[in-house]
Design an enzyme around this catalytic site. Structure first.
Site, PDB file in Angstrom:
ATOM      1  N   GLU A  35      59.556  42.305  30.700  1.00  0.00           N
ATOM      2  CA  GLU A  35      60.505  42.710  31.201  1.00  0.00           C
ATOM      3  C   GLU A  35      60.949  43.182  30.782  1.00  0.00           C
ATOM      4  O   GLU A  35      60.601  44.709  30.377  1.00  0.00           O
ATOM      5  CB  GLU A  35      61.520  41.633  29.827  1.00  0.00           C
ATOM      6  N   THR A  37      59.822  45.586  33.179  1.00  0.00           N
ATOM      7  CA  THR A  37      59.089  47.329  33.278  1.00  0.00           C
ATOM      8  C   THR A  37      58.696  47.247  34.207  1.00  0.00           C
ATOM      9  O   THR A  37      58.268  47.945  34.817  1.00  0.00           O
ATOM     10  CB  THR A  37      57.758  46.186  32.821  1.00  0.00           C
ATOM     11  N   SER A  69      79.677  29.562  51.887  1.00  0.00           N
ATOM     12  CA  SER A  69      78.826  29.522  50.903  1.00  0.00           C
ATOM     13  C   SER A  69      79.673  28.170  49.842  1.00  0.00           C
ATOM     14  O   SER A  69      80.727  27.952  50.120  1.00  0.00           O
ATOM     15  CB  SER A  69      79.203  30.209  49.285  1.00  0.00           C
ATOM     16  N   GLY A 125      69.852  34.539  34.443  1.00  0.00           N
ATOM     17  CA  GLY A 125      68.712  34.843  34.620  1.00  0.00           C
ATOM     18  C   GLY A 125      66.980  34.668  34.790  1.00  0.00           C
ATOM     19  O   GLY A 125      66.180  35.028  35.140  1.00  0.00           O
ATOM     20  N   ASP A 173      61.797  40.769  41.192  1.00  0.00           N
ATOM     21  CA  ASP A 173      62.672  39.149  41.050  1.00  0.00           C
ATOM     22  C   ASP A 173      62.118  38.425  42.778  1.00  0.00           C
ATOM     23  O   ASP A 173      61.998  37.422  42.989  1.00  0.00           O
ATOM     24  CB  ASP A 173      64.359  38.872  41.155  1.00  0.00           C
TER      25      ASP A 173
HETATM   26  C1  GLA Z   1      65.986  41.959  36.295  1.00  0.00           C
HETATM   27  C2  GLA Z   1      66.340  42.527  37.994  1.00  0.00           C
HETATM   28  C3  GLA Z   1      64.220  42.664  37.639  1.00  0.00           C
HETATM   29  C4  GLA Z   1      63.734  42.913  36.172  1.00  0.00           C
HETATM   30  C5  GLA Z   1      64.374  42.202  35.410  1.00  0.00           C
HETATM   31  C6  GLA Z   1      64.166  42.440  33.802  1.00  0.00           C
HETATM   32  O1  GLA Z   1      66.436  40.378  36.459  1.00  0.00           O
HETATM   33  O2  GLA Z   1      66.338  42.381  38.846  1.00  0.00           O
HETATM   34  O3  GLA Z   1      64.125  43.606  39.011  1.00  0.00           O
HETATM   35  O4  GLA Z   1      64.103  43.928  36.319  1.00  0.00           O
HETATM   36  O5  GLA Z   1      65.868  41.962  35.630  1.00  0.00           O
HETATM   37  O6  GLA Z   1      62.780  42.616  33.921  1.00  0.00           O
END
Ligand code: GLA
Length: 383
Positions: A35, A37, A69, A125, A173
């Site tokens: 996370e 990183t 949406s 998240g 992501d």
């Molecule tokens: C968010 C960001 C990712 C990553 C995470 C933490 O999801 O979009 O790029 O940095 O936080 O790991």
């Protein structure tokens, strides 16, 4: 995949628009470990999940493009020649950003209509943002046959987030959502963007997500602050990123920077090592040790990198007390959202009941629990 979601989007599309259309599904993601990183060019270990965004899209003869949406019950009309960011935080900036950044790479798009809806809770998240960006950029690439590769598309998605949403996110992501592989997590090197799908056979364990159902307001500004701290440290050591910094090199800065900054740098170096170790352990099927790494990772996120919050810390502390949970930690940017928990299948029900009761009693609010399946990445859904 959630066929009810696909069906709802199709019905809404047909009620609003006519003509031949394309259906795209783009998943959200979990992250086993690694996370904060990614924007340090380090290692991450995410996986696409079976929840995400369904988006239906067609060409339009109108003088503008229309984007609906379903969840927000809002419609956006866009003039492709006049793409400006909206000042208030809104989902519309993801859309405007993707179109604008895509047109910089390939301007050969004309007006379109589209309808989308998701089944990932926003702010949990699990990257509903990357799923939305990827669904649109992938849909446009298919619809107008732009011929861009998936790798090019994720960079468009990321730039949309940087330049139109204002979050300096890494690539994790968008990568996981685009390239996910069923039953696998992706060990990803964020420097080379080389990835290795690792089969996740947890045997006796379930991956359960506990959504704290909170999202603290400072999440975005704190994220950008972390980004700045990391880049400042790397810069002071004449390196491009923390990926190139060794523990010894970081140590030489210790007396020159604040302890808070030092701890953040140290966390990133340690977390990178944990990701590499995690891959090794998973291949040996040593789930107990993987679980320990998850707890260590959370400890670092909470005490060193300072991206957790009292609700997430509580969920992790309670999970730790349950001997049928082998490991748990927060997922994503932090300051709310979900925890990921590796729970013995035989005690899955018990876990869900206990953690829900404890959370309710402590914070007088409910948490929601999801069992996720690791799934394929962004794709066209045949109708
Ligand atoms: C968010 C960001 C990712 C990553 C995470 C933490 O999801 O979009 O790029 O940095 O936080 O790991």
């Amino acid at each position: 995949m959630n066929y009810e979601l696909i069906h709802t989007v199709k019905e809404k599309f047909q009620a609003e628009f006519e003509g031949e259309a394309l259906m795209v599904f783009s998943p959200g993601r979990i992250n086993l470990i690694g996370e904060h990183t990614d924007y340090n060019n380090g290692f991450v270990f995410p996986a696409a999940i079976d929840k995400g965004i369904a988006l239906m899209i067609s060409k339009s003869e109108n003088a503008h493009s229309t984007i609906v949406s379903v969840d927000m019950k809002e419609t956006l009309e866009v003039d492709l020649k006049n793409l400006n960011r909206i000042e208030a935080p809104t989902w519309k900036n993801y859309i405007i950003g993707v179109i604008a950044e895509l047109m910089k790479v390939n301007p050969n798009i004309t007006n379109f209509n589209c309808v989308f809806k998701g089944d990932i809770p926003v702010g949990s998240g699990l990257s509903s943002s990357a799923a939305l960006e990827n669904s649109l950029v992938f849909g446009l690439n298919e619809l107008f046959q732009l011929g861009l590769s998936k790798m090019e598309l994720i960079h468009v998605s990321q730039k949309a987030e940087h330049n139109y949403v204002g979050v300096k996110c890494g690539i994790m992501d968008q990568f996981a959502s685009m390239f996910g592989v069923e039953d696998h997590a992706l060990f990803l090197d964020c420097e080379s963007l080389q990835s290795e799908p690792v089969f996740i056979d947890l045997n006796a364990y379930d991956i359960l997500l506990v959504n704290s159902n909170v999202k603290h307001a400072l999440a975005e500004s704190a994220y950008n602050e972390r980004y700045e701290v990391c880049h400042k440290i790397a810069h002071q050591l004449n390196k491009l990123s923390l990926r190139d910094v060794t523990f010894e090199e970081l140590e030489t800065l210790k007396s020159k920077i604040s302890n808070a900054d030092y701890q953040k740098g140290l966390y990133v170096l340690e977390e990178n090592d944990r990701v590499v170790e995690c891959k090794k352990l998973l291949k040996q099927n040593d789930i107990e040790q993987v679980g320990q790494l998850l707890y260590l990772s959370h400890h670092g996120q909470s005490t060193m990198y300072q991206v957790s919050c009292k609700e997430l810390d509580f969920l992790i502390e309670e999970a730790k007390q349950m001997n049928y949970v082998v490991g748990a930690r927060m997922v994503g940017g932090g300051f709310g959202g979900c925890t990921i928990n590796l729970v013995l299948k035989s005690n899955s029900e018990e876990f869900q009941k206990s953690i829900s009761n404890l959370y309710q009693r402590k914070f007088d609010r409910t948490c929601s629990i999801h069992k996720v399946k690791l799934s394929d990445g962004t794709r066209v859904v045949k109708m």
